[in-house]
Design an enzyme around this catalytic site. Structure first.
Site, mmCIF file in Angstrom:
data_model
loop_
_atom_site.group_PDB
_atom_site.id
_atom_site.type_symbol
_atom_site.label_atom_id
_atom_site.label_comp_id
_atom_site.label_asym_id
_atom_site.label_seq_id
_atom_site.Cartn_x
_atom_site.Cartn_y
_atom_site.Cartn_z
ATOM 1 N N GLN A 126 0.813 -1.170 -0.003
ATOM 2 C CA GLN A 126 -0.166 0.112 0.012
ATOM 3 C C GLN A 126 0.831 1.310 0.074
ATOM 4 O OE1 GLN A 126 -2.891 -0.396 3.379
ATOM 5 N NE2 GLN A 126 -4.439 -1.327 1.997
ATOM 6 N N TYR A 229 -10.143 -3.652 -8.308
ATOM 7 C CA TYR A 229 -10.609 -2.512 -9.377
ATOM 8 C C TYR A 229 -12.060 -3.224 -9.664
ATOM 9 C CZ TYR A 229 -6.037 -0.903 -10.204
ATOM 10 O OH TYR A 229 -4.678 -0.479 -9.901
#
Length: 373
Positions: A126, A229
């Site tokens: 991240q 996504y």
């Protein structure tokens, strides 16, 4: 281990891939840092600030000479990388699908190209994710762009001369950019609603004080693709969503679209008919305009007006906040390389999970499964 930081050559690119903060950290790891003169100028960083941290500031040729790792924001012209060490790494945002010929040229030049936008969306990566850090700023800036073009105030104002109603803002696509757009519009006092094809985002929308607009009881609402996504939706869902959104868009003052699908053109979210249904003076911001656009009629790099509705299609939105965008981007690069830094070898050594995901070229060949597949 010599790390070179290049001045960006892409038109309008104001960001830089390292700041004095990250230069100092790389030197602490044992690296020699070389920065091309003027690299940080557009991001309000003077050459002297790099030199003060221990970097050598010089020409592009001197910066690249013998470099083992090259850092960039956008992919540099392969022909401009002469003098780097054989097999040098290039870590940057490389737009692999849109610039495939350039990727082939990196392979031919013996460069090991690492596409930072291919960073896997896993917990330990991240802090290395350039898409998230830059999208955050783009979402914020999109609301400011809308506010600057909108001929009215955002918050409700109660005055002696009467009351001004709050602007209605609709955010389409609730990823990192969309969430930041919701939060920013709320801070400015707008009445905010949002939608996404992923049903899991409904709680996120509500947590920011916005109203979720979702199709109910139609197959295909989950919409979760790979890597967090959005995926492509069923025809039934697309038809139901179009009907719901059409009725909602007509009542909005501002619409911000953020939907992207990696490796494919951006999905069309707003048709010309939906644009025509909006009130004159309304504003649409298309954050996906460089990938083909979510909005029919949007033009990359321009603000167009259709039937009294302004459609904003700024390019490189995060780059228009160059100082903060550079600070975050450069930390992404440092977090990435430092996580794999082998003290004994004096260089980073990638593992398979992340290395194989981001590596485009090696040994004169294109090796990325996403490009070859």
């Amino acid at each position: 281990m010599k790390i070179a930081v290049l001045k960006e050559q892409a038109p309008g690119e104001r960001r830089v891939a390292a700041t004095p903060e990250t230069v100092k950290k790389f030197i602490a790891l044992g690296a020699d840092m070389a920065v091309e003169s003027g690299a940080g100028e557009a991001a309000s960083i003077a050459d002297a600030q790099y030199a003060d941290m221990g970097a050598k500031v010089g020409s592009r040729a001197d910066t690249l000479k013998g470099a083992d790792i090259i850092l960039g924001v956008q992919g540099p012209d392969p022909a401009s990388l002469g003098g780097a060490a054989p097999g040098a790494w290039l870590a940057a945002g490389l737009n692999p699908f849109g610039e495939r010929a350039r990727v082939d040229a990196y392979a031919a030049a013996g460069i090991e190209a690492l596409a930072m936008e291919f960073m896997p969306r896993i917990t330990r990566a991240q802090s290395m994710d350039i898409l998230s850090s830059q999208s955050n700023l783009a979402g914020y800036k999109s609301v400011l762009d809308a506010a600057s073009e909108y001929g009215r105030a955002f918050p409700m104002m109660m005055t002696a001369a009467g009351t001004i109603s709050a602007a209605r803002v609709f955010v389409m696509g609730v990823g990192v950019a969309g969430l930041q757009a919701i939060a920013t519009a709320r801070r400015l006092g707008a009445q905010v609603s949002a939608t996404d094809v992923r049903s899991a985002t409904k709680e996120q929308i509500q947590s920011l004080g916005a109203k979720p607009i979702f199709v109910e009881n139609v197959a295909g609402i989950e919409g979760e693709g790979s890597g967090g996504y959005a995926g492509e939706m069923s025809p039934e869902y697309q038809a139901a969503q179009a009907e719901l959104v059409s009725g909602h868009i007509a009542k909005q003052d501002i619409v911000i679209t953020t939907a992207l699908i990696p490796g494919r053109p951006a999905p069309r979210l707003i048709s010309a008919a939906q644009v025509a249904s909006m009130k004159p003076g309304s504003v649409i911001v298309d954050l996906a305009v460089e990938a083909g656009g979510n909005v029919e009629g949007a033009v990359a790099g321009e603000i167009v007006e259709i039937g009294g509705v302004k459609i904003i299609g700024h390019k490189n939105v995060a780059g228009r906040l160059a100082a903060d965008a550079s600070a975050l981007f450069s930390r992404n690069l440092y977090n990435f390389l430092s996580a794999f830094w082998d003290k004994e070898a004096g260089k980073p050594v990638l593992d398979e999970e992340i290395g194989d995901a981001i590596r485009l070229t090696k040994g004169g060949q294109v090796v990325s499964a996403r490009l070859l597949g």
